[in-house]
Scaffold this motif. Structure first.
Motif, short mmCIF file in Angstrom:
data_model
loop_
_atom_site.label_atom_id
_atom_site.label_comp_id
_atom_site.label_asym_id
_atom_site.label_seq_id
_atom_site.Cartn_x
_atom_site.Cartn_y
_atom_site.Cartn_z
N VAL A 1 0.84 -1.20 0.00
CA VAL A 1 0.00 0.00 0.00
C VAL A 1 0.87 1.25 0.00
N VAL A 2 1.90 1.27 0.86
CA VAL A 2 2.78 2.43 0.95
C VAL A 2 3.50 2.66 -0.38
N ILE A 3 3.95 1.59 -1.00
CA ILE A 3 4.66 1.70 -2.28
C ILE A 3 3.71 2.17 -3.39
N ALA A 4 2.47 1.80 -3.29
CA ALA A 4 1.49 2.15 -4.33
C ALA A 4 1.03 3.60 -4.25
N ILE A 5 1.26 4.27 -3.15
CA ILE A 5 0.80 5.66 -2.99
C ILE A 5 2.01 6.58 -2.86
N PRO A 6 2.47 7.15 -3.98
CA PRO A 6 3.67 8.00 -3.95
C PRO A 6 3.54 9.21 -3.01
N GLN A 7 2.34 9.78 -2.90
CA GLN A 7 2.15 10.94 -2.02
C GLN A 7 2.43 10.57 -0.57
N LEU A 8 2.03 9.38 -0.17
CA LEU A 8 2.28 8.90 1.19
C LEU A 8 3.78 8.74 1.42
N GLN A 9 4.48 8.27 0.42
CA GLN A 9 5.93 8.14 0.52
C GLN A 9 6.58 9.50 0.71
N VAL A 10 6.15 10.49 -0.06
CA VAL A 10 6.71 11.84 0.06
C VAL A 10 6.47 12.39 1.46
N ILE A 11 5.27 12.20 1.97
CA ILE A 11 4.95 12.68 3.32
C ILE A 11 5.82 11.98 4.36
N LEU A 12 5.92 10.66 4.28
CA LEU A 12 6.72 9.91 5.25
C LEU A 12 8.20 10.27 5.16
N TYR A 13 8.71 10.40 3.94
CA TYR A 13 10.11 10.79 3.78
C TYR A 13 10.36 12.20 4.31
N SER A 14 9.45 13.12 4.06
CA SER A 14 9.61 14.49 4.55
C SER A 14 9.62 14.52 6.08
N LEU A 15 8.69 13.79 6.68
CA LEU A 15 8.66 13.71 8.14
C LEU A 15 9.92 13.03 8.67
N GLY A 16 10.40 12.03 7.96
CA GLY A 16 11.63 11.35 8.34
C GLY A 16 12.82 12.29 8.33
N PHE A 17 12.88 13.16 7.31
CA PHE A 17 13.96 14.14 7.21
C PHE A 17 13.95 15.06 8.43
N ILE A 18 12.78 15.62 8.75
CA ILE A 18 12.66 16.54 9.89
C ILE A 18 13.00 15.81 11.19
N PHE A 19 12.46 14.62 11.35
CA PHE A 19 12.69 13.83 12.57
C PHE A 19 14.18 13.56 12.76
#
Length: 191
Positions: free
Chosen positions: A50-68
């Motif tokens: 599911v995560v791989i199928a939704i690129p927008q979710l990946q961008v959000i998670l990666y962005s949050l990961g960067f900040i974290f």
């Protein structure tokens, strides 16, 4: 995946070093291992697809990961590993809450678990193979977290002044910032 000293690992390592007895670091070890167990079970159940199928979710998670990772890196960089055991040792309730936050709110860890373990789980067609794969991942996680706390205790016993722990914290902070940099590059590629 477990070996780099990210926020979760460095906290477990530091708690192993901070407490006079290994048993006092067990709450953080068990909490982190249970969180990893949960993430592994979720990832092998197919959520990774599911995560791989939704690129927008990946961008959000990666962005949050960067900040974290930038924030946790800054926190670890400025921590004083040379403090006395009493200042470094975190009470049980705080150990558990912090371990929960760095285990379950760390988008980079979630993406690693889902992306690496979840993707590799897809290759196991038979249920028994999938269960064996998941159990092996869980076992490695529990062993690694236990060893991190033990190694932290041993390092603190050898390095009573905490100079080595300070160096390890600085290296860990820089590695987190490096991972954050790679995440930022990945975010720009996705956009």
């Amino acid at each position: 995946m477990i070996l780099p000293l990210g926020p979760q690992n460095i906290f477990i390592f530091n708690q192993g070093a901070a407490h006079r007895k290994f048993v006092m670091a067990l709450p953080v070890v068990v909490t982190a291992a249970l969180c990893d167990t949960l993430l592994i079970l979720i990832s092998v159940s197919g959520v990774s697809l599911v995560v791989i199928a939704i690129p927008q979710l990946q961008v959000i998670l990666y962005s949050l990961g960067f900040i974290f990772l930038m924030y946790i890196g800054w926190t670890i960089w400025h921590s004083d590993a040379g403090d006395s055991d009493q200042k470094q040792a975190v009470p049980v309730k705080k150990q558990i809450l912090f371990a929960l936050s760095i285990s379950l709110l760390n988008p980079h860890a979630i993406l690693d678990t889902v992306g690496v373990i979840g993707i590799n789980a897809v290759q196991y067609a038979e249920r028994t193979e999938l269960i064996a794969f998941a159990l092996a991942c869980i076992l490695v996680s529990w062993i690694a977290f236990t060893l991190l706390a033990i190694i932290g205790r041993v390092v603190k016993t050898i390095d009573k002044a905490g100079k080595g722990l300070k160096i390890i914290n600085k290296i860990s902070a820089v590695s987190m910032w490096g991972i954050a940099g790679f995440i930022l590059i990945e975010v720009f590629r996705m956009l």
